[in-house]
Design a protein around this motif. Sequence first.
Motif, PDB file in Angstrom:
ATOM      1  N   ASN A   1       0.906  -1.271  -0.017  1.00 30.74           N
ATOM      2  CA  ASN A   1      -0.015  -0.013   0.145  1.00 30.74           C
ATOM      3  C   ASN A   1       0.955   1.257  -0.167  1.00 30.74           C
ATOM      4  N   THR A   2       0.688   2.176  -0.802  1.00 26.58           N
ATOM      5  CA  THR A   2       1.548   3.450  -1.140  1.00 26.58           C
ATOM      6  C   THR A   2       0.793   4.679  -0.327  1.00 26.58           C
ATOM      7  N   GLN A   3      -0.421   4.509   0.021  1.00 23.13           N
ATOM      8  CA  GLN A   3      -0.779   5.501   0.620  1.00 23.13           C
ATOM      9  C   GLN A   3      -0.224   6.352   1.771  1.00 23.13           C
ATOM     10  N   PHE A   4       0.263   5.520   2.670  1.00 21.96           N
ATOM     11  CA  PHE A   4       1.158   6.187   3.646  1.00 21.96           C
ATOM     12  C   PHE A   4       2.561   5.703   3.666  1.00 21.96           C
ATOM     13  N   GLY A   5       3.600   6.471   3.931  1.00 16.47           N
ATOM     14  CA  GLY A   5       4.892   5.819   3.896  1.00 16.47           C
ATOM     15  C   GLY A   5       5.962   6.926   4.632  1.00 16.47           C
ATOM     16  N   GLY A   6       7.047   6.935   4.153  1.00 19.14           N
ATOM     17  CA  GLY A   6       7.967   7.699   4.930  1.00 19.14           C
ATOM     18  C   GLY A   6       7.951   9.362   4.688  1.00 19.14           C
ATOM     19  N   HIS A   7       8.616  10.023   5.227  1.00 22.00           N
ATOM     20  CA  HIS A   7       8.691  11.584   5.372  1.00 22.00           C
ATOM     21  C   HIS A   7       9.985  12.328   5.869  1.00 22.00           C
ATOM     22  N   GLY A   8      10.158  13.474   5.384  1.00 13.18           N
ATOM     23  CA  GLY A   8      11.042  14.367   6.072  1.00 13.18           C
ATOM     24  C   GLY A   8      10.634  14.617   7.546  1.00 13.18           C
ATOM     25  N   VAL A   9      11.869  14.602   8.342  1.00 10.00           N
ATOM     26  CA  VAL A   9      11.816  15.061   9.700  1.00 10.00           C
ATOM     27  C   VAL A   9      12.718  15.862  10.160  1.00 10.00           C
ATOM     28  N   GLY A  10      12.358  16.762  11.046  1.00  8.01           N
ATOM     29  CA  GLY A  10      13.058  18.169  11.577  1.00  8.01           C
ATOM     30  C   GLY A  10      12.663  18.597  12.758  1.00  8.01           C
ATOM     31  N   ARG A  11      12.136  20.004  12.774  1.00 12.77           N
ATOM     32  CA  ARG A  11      11.544  20.634  13.732  1.00 12.77           C
ATOM     33  C   ARG A  11      10.149  20.092  13.814  1.00 12.77           C
ATOM     34  N   GLU A  12       9.497  19.604  12.830  1.00 12.01           N
ATOM     35  CA  GLU A  12       8.153  18.971  12.746  1.00 12.01           C
ATOM     36  C   GLU A  12       8.237  17.360  12.545  1.00 12.01           C
ATOM     37  N   MET A  13       7.053  16.620  12.840  1.00  4.66           N
ATOM     38  CA  MET A  13       7.111  15.118  12.755  1.00  4.66           C
ATOM     39  C   MET A  13       7.131  14.890  11.354  1.00  4.66           C
ATOM     40  N   HIS A  14       6.154  15.734  10.576  1.00  2.00           N
ATOM     41  CA  HIS A  14       6.075  15.549   9.126  1.00  2.00           C
ATOM     42  C   HIS A  14       6.284  16.477   8.170  1.00  2.00           C
ATOM     43  N   GLY A  15       7.280  16.179   7.231  1.00  2.00           N
ATOM     44  CA  GLY A  15       7.598  17.266   6.181  1.00  2.00           C
ATOM     45  C   GLY A  15       8.106  16.701   4.764  1.00  2.00           C
ATOM     46  N   ASP A  16       8.392  17.447   3.866  1.00  2.00           N
ATOM     47  CA  ASP A  16       8.573  17.004   2.509  1.00  2.00           C
ATOM     48  C   ASP A  16      10.039  16.295   2.668  1.00  2.00           C
ATOM     49  N   PRO A  17      10.220  15.239   1.707  1.00  2.00           N
ATOM     50  CA  PRO A  17       9.623  14.550   0.982  1.00  2.00           C
ATOM     51  C   PRO A  17       8.884  13.567   1.508  1.00  2.00           C
ATOM     52  N   HIS A  18       7.849  13.090   0.586  1.00  2.00           N
ATOM     53  CA  HIS A  18       7.032  11.646   0.733  1.00  2.00           C
ATOM     54  C   HIS A  18       7.726  10.789   0.395  1.00  2.00           C
TER      55      HIS A  18
END
Length: 255
Positions: free
Chosen positions: A168-185
């Motif tokens: 399933n490709t609806q949910f996957g990895g993501h950028g991390v930094g000051r916030e939990m979810h960021g670019d890129p997907h």
Amino acid sequence: MIELKTRTEIEAMRPAGAFVAEVLTALQDYAAVGVNLLELDEFAHERIRRRGATSCYIDYHPSFGAMPFGHVLCTSVNDGVLHGLPHDYTLRDGDLLSVDFAVSVDGWVADSAISFVVGTPREDDLRLIRATEEALAAAIDTATVGNRIGDISAAIGAVAREHGYRVNTQFGGHGVGREMHGDPHIANDGRPGRGLPLREGLVIAIEPWFMAGTDEIYTDDDGWTLRSKDGSRGAHSEHTIAITGDGPLVLTSRA
């Protein structure tokens, strides 16, 4: 927007990664037949308070969630495969439990997930868990300067197919930094050589999750927990990593 971290910023992210790894290890030791999911959540919450960290989940309310999450852990049991909302459920012998945990320490986030069997394991469950762990390791190996996001995605998809699982490709990895979810997907399947070039300073969470019998999901009545459409079990493995000139650095390593 893609944010690249300096070496100093990546070093500043290490404490968050170490804390997340420490808590997940302790949770795996604590989880047992007869322990309630709400007890697990409070177990983690107490450690957050003692550390002076901040949960990334309590007030989290994206478009796919029915309301603010309200807890510090995602606890997904058996056919609950992602975003499991802790509730009054007592763990039983043979339950497959996935735990996802993300916090901010000193303003920097780390995000990681593990899956394990409580009590007596079934070989099919262990195989499913191993597949996500192998996919995560393969994906991390490709996370080097000069490769592309598609190389990470393709590595995950290849392991899934090798084990006979659909993705399933609806949910996957993501950028991390000051916030939990960021670019890129970062999708859990894709074509190599495609997508964003991987550059030094990119910090991402890579998180393969597979279901034993399907690639389709639905949202539970609780408004959060994602379940496999056919009732088959799911497993989830995740690390936060930094891409450096010396190769991938696993910030949430539990080794």
